[in-house]
Scaffold this motif. Sequence first.
Motif, short mmCIF file in Angstrom:
data_model
loop_
_atom_site.label_atom_id
_atom_site.label_comp_id
_atom_site.label_asym_id
_atom_site.label_seq_id
_atom_site.Cartn_x
_atom_site.Cartn_y
_atom_site.Cartn_z
N ASP A 17 -4.17 1.72 9.22
CA ASP A 17 -4.04 1.39 7.81
C ASP A 17 -3.93 -0.11 7.61
O ASP A 17 -4.55 -0.68 6.72
CB ASP A 17 -2.82 2.10 7.23
N GLY A 20 -7.32 -1.66 8.26
CA GLY A 20 -8.21 -1.34 7.15
C GLY A 20 -7.93 -2.18 5.92
O GLY A 20 -8.85 -2.66 5.25
N LYS A 21 -6.65 -2.39 5.60
CA LYS A 21 -6.31 -3.21 4.44
C LYS A 21 -6.71 -4.66 4.65
O LYS A 21 -7.18 -5.33 3.74
CB LYS A 21 -4.81 -3.12 4.16
N SER A 26 -11.69 1.49 4.76
CA SER A 26 -10.72 2.58 4.62
C SER A 26 -10.08 2.84 5.99
O SER A 26 -10.68 2.59 7.03
CB SER A 26 -11.40 3.85 4.12
N SER A 27 -8.86 3.33 5.95
CA SER A 27 -8.16 3.58 7.21
C SER A 27 -8.83 4.71 8.00
O SER A 27 -8.78 4.72 9.23
CB SER A 27 -6.70 3.91 6.97
#
Length: 72
Positions: A17, A20-21, A26-27
Amino acid sequence: MKRLTDFIEKQSFGVCDAIGKRVGFSSGSVRLSFMYASFFTFGSPIVLYFALAFWMNVRRALRQQRRTVWDL
């Protein structure tokens, strides 16, 4: 399915996560990339995953221990 994914992500250090951020993906796609890379390279990204998880926990602990001048 979303609740299961969220549970697994919280229990697995939140590395995918966070990546991804930071990158803008996306995670789920980061998670898939880790899985595919692990299959093709016989598990070496798992070492990278745990190193990133360790680093994230160290940073989190340092932020929590840091005090300001006004905290006495």
